[in-house]
Design an enzyme around this catalytic site. Structure first.
Site, short mmCIF file in Angstrom:
data_model
loop_
_atom_site.label_atom_id
_atom_site.label_comp_id
_atom_site.label_asym_id
_atom_site.label_seq_id
_atom_site.Cartn_x
_atom_site.Cartn_y
_atom_site.Cartn_z
N GLU A 282 5.31 32.10 -6.37
CA GLU A 282 6.43 32.88 -7.34
C GLU A 282 7.96 33.01 -6.72
OE1 GLU A 282 6.01 35.35 -10.18
OE2 GLU A 282 4.15 33.89 -9.87
N TRP A 285 9.13 29.59 -7.44
CA TRP A 285 9.99 29.64 -9.20
C TRP A 285 11.45 30.87 -8.61
CZ3 TRP A 285 9.84 29.06 -13.90
CH2 TRP A 285 9.86 29.74 -14.89
N TRP A 313 19.41 33.66 -35.07
CA TRP A 313 18.98 35.33 -35.34
C TRP A 313 19.51 35.81 -35.79
CZ3 TRP A 313 16.05 34.87 -30.86
CH2 TRP A 313 15.36 33.86 -30.16
N TRP A 366 18.33 36.52 -27.42
CA TRP A 366 17.51 36.25 -26.08
C TRP A 366 18.42 36.91 -24.90
CZ3 TRP A 366 20.71 33.67 -22.05
CH2 TRP A 366 20.93 32.86 -22.22
N TRP A 389 15.05 35.03 -19.27
CA TRP A 389 14.68 34.66 -20.61
C TRP A 389 14.51 34.04 -21.71
CZ3 TRP A 389 15.06 39.15 -24.00
CH2 TRP A 389 14.76 40.10 -23.15
#
Length: 485
Positions: A282, A285, A313, A366, A389
């Site tokens: 993590e 990341w 969208w 998003w 996102w």
């Protein structure tokens, strides 16, 4: 401009420019300033203008920043070297401080955000023909984004190859202690922290105050608790929002109250190899997100996969508002958004669920969700926020495909089977049995009455049919696939 009180030494001072690295221990800019032997002027600049590519910090982050600066100021006072607070354009303010003090160097951390890089270039270029240099240090990341590259010399766009290159190329050094002495520089005028009004005028921060202890000491305590109690089970516990299975270090890391080196080293001392490996992944990341933003600054507001520029969208203001307020009628989603509003943080598994509902079932861009998180998260890190996102929306680097659509009911049943998390944040549903806690609309009326739940009154009906929302999302994906096919 305030007059400078002459220093007792003729040696030119150095500026120590704090940014999102608000600590003294294991902080290379602090160490370099201390080791220079020159008088040191610690400074923090509140640049709350909102101009692209710079972005003003959100409300929850302002709350955190107040207490973090208060903590840092107290630490510097103990070294008899007060923190100077200034407000305004970062580049102009730093250049003014150089002129005001006659500084020979500016020590600071380099940041991956596009706005910070623009500021750094402005300062660097302005100092080129002056007797002062901008010296940037790695204070927030484990790797240099411009150094870890593919074999062809390009930046990475997929996490797994990046993580392998990271582990092969990056040497994670042991952390270093805070300096015991920091020579005081000239006395300068400073803003008062209270005059910045970072705290809300209408109190909504009670939950945050109860949950968090901003500052270097609070970060160290949070890390110690995680290493002692949770990291060994992290591999499985991190996905259970009703349990304390995550580190909750993200805001401390974002504001640099603790370094990633300190976290990496401390976690490595814990028991439970699988948990340690998973948690360190993590951390990698987090490095990957910074790497992406460094090389693709358009990620802030543009999809990396350009075909999504034409995505159909929907403009759904009512759906957006219901989502923001935790009133979608879908319990795991509403619980997450109410947790966010209460404590400025949301469990990572739930972040993915609520994001998927917004961009897929509701087809709301998003960027709308990213903007809400930016304003309400105490750990609103630009790289992590935008990259994550776009990952959910399927339009970024190493993204989950758009057709991967989380079913929030199934996610709730899998990761919150007893409904502990939902009941914590949605007390109006607390008396529903486990079998119906994640889909109250499917419960028999007799069950709802017994639990004092009246759909549409005490708790909303779902704002979207999950099956219909999924079908609509896949149809939208087909539209852009046809155009780019």
């Amino acid at each position: 401009m305030a007059r400078v009180t002459k220093s007792k030494t003729k040696q030119a001072p150095v500026l120590l420019w704090f940014r999102r690295d608000l600590r003294l221990a294991d902080q290379d800019a602090v160490a370099a300033a201390a080791e220079s032997g020159a008088p040191v002027v610690p400074v923090f600049i509140l640049d709350d203008s909102d101009r692209r590519p710079h972005r003003a910090i959100g409300g929850a982050s302002r709350w955190w920043l107040h207490y973090s600066l208060q903590n840092l100021g107290e630490s510097l006072e103990r070294l008899e070297n007060p923190l100077i607070l200034r407000r305004g354009d970062s580049a102009k303010t730093i250049l003014a401080l150089v002129a005001e003090t006659g500084a020979s160097a500016v020590h600071t951390g380099f940041m991956p955000d596009p706005g910070d890089r623009t500021i750094d270039k402005t300062v660097h270029d302005a100092l080129t023909d002056k007797d002062c240099q901008l010296i940037r240090h790695r204070t927030t990341l484990l790797h240099d984004p411009h150094k870890v590259k593919t074999q062809t010399g390009n930046p990475f766009r997929v996490f797994t190859p990046f993580s392998k290159a990271f582990e092969a190329q990056v040497h994670v050094r042991p952390p270093t202690p805070a300096p015991k002495h920091l020579s005081a520089g000239p006395t300068l005028a400073s803003d008062k922290l209270a005059d910045w009004h970072l705290l809300p005028t209408i109190p909504w921060d009670k939950g945050m105050a109860e949950e968090w202890t901003p500052g270097e000491a609070g970060a160290a305590e949070r890390l110690a608790d995680f290493v002692a109690d949770a990291v060994s089970d992290y591999q499985t516990a991190r996905d259970i929002p009703g349990e304390a299975g995550t580190s909750r270090l993200s805001p401390h890391l974002h504001w640099g109250e603790i370094s990633p080196w300190q976290v990496w080293e401390a976690v490595g001392q814990a028991k439970g190899h699988a948990g340690v490996t998973t948690y360190r992944r993590e951390l990698i990341w987090r490095e990957f997100a910074a790497h992406l933003l460094w090389h693709y600054p358009q990620l802030v507001d543009q999809p990396l996969r350009t075909e999504f520029s034409d995505f159909p969208w929907r403009d759904d203001r009512a759906g957006e508002t219901a989502w923001q307020r935790g009133q979608t009628g879908i319990p795991i989603v509403d619980a997450g958004l109410r947790e966010l509003w209460s404590i400025g943080w949301m469990h990572n598994r739930v972040r993915m669920i609520v994001a998927s509902l917004l961009v897929k079932h509701l087809l709301i861009p998003w960027q709308t969700g990213e903007s809400w998180f930016w304003d309400t998260l105490v750990d609103a890190d630009l790289a992590n926020n935008c990259v994550s996102w776009q990952w959910v929306a399927g339009c970024g680097a190493d993204a989950a495909p758009f057709f991967r659509i989380f079913n929030p009911v199934l996610q709730g049943k899998k990761f919150d089977p007893k409904g502990y998390y939902v009941r914590q944040w949605l007390p109006e549903l607390k008396d529903l049995p486990d079998a119906h806690i994640h889909e109250p609309w499917a419960a028999p009326e007799i069950i709802l009455r017994a639990a004092k739940v009246s759909l549409g009154k005490t708790y909303p009906m779902p704002i979207v049919d999950l099956a219909e929302g999924r079908a609509r999302a896949l149809a939208a994906l087909k539209q852009i696939s046809g155009r780019n096919g």
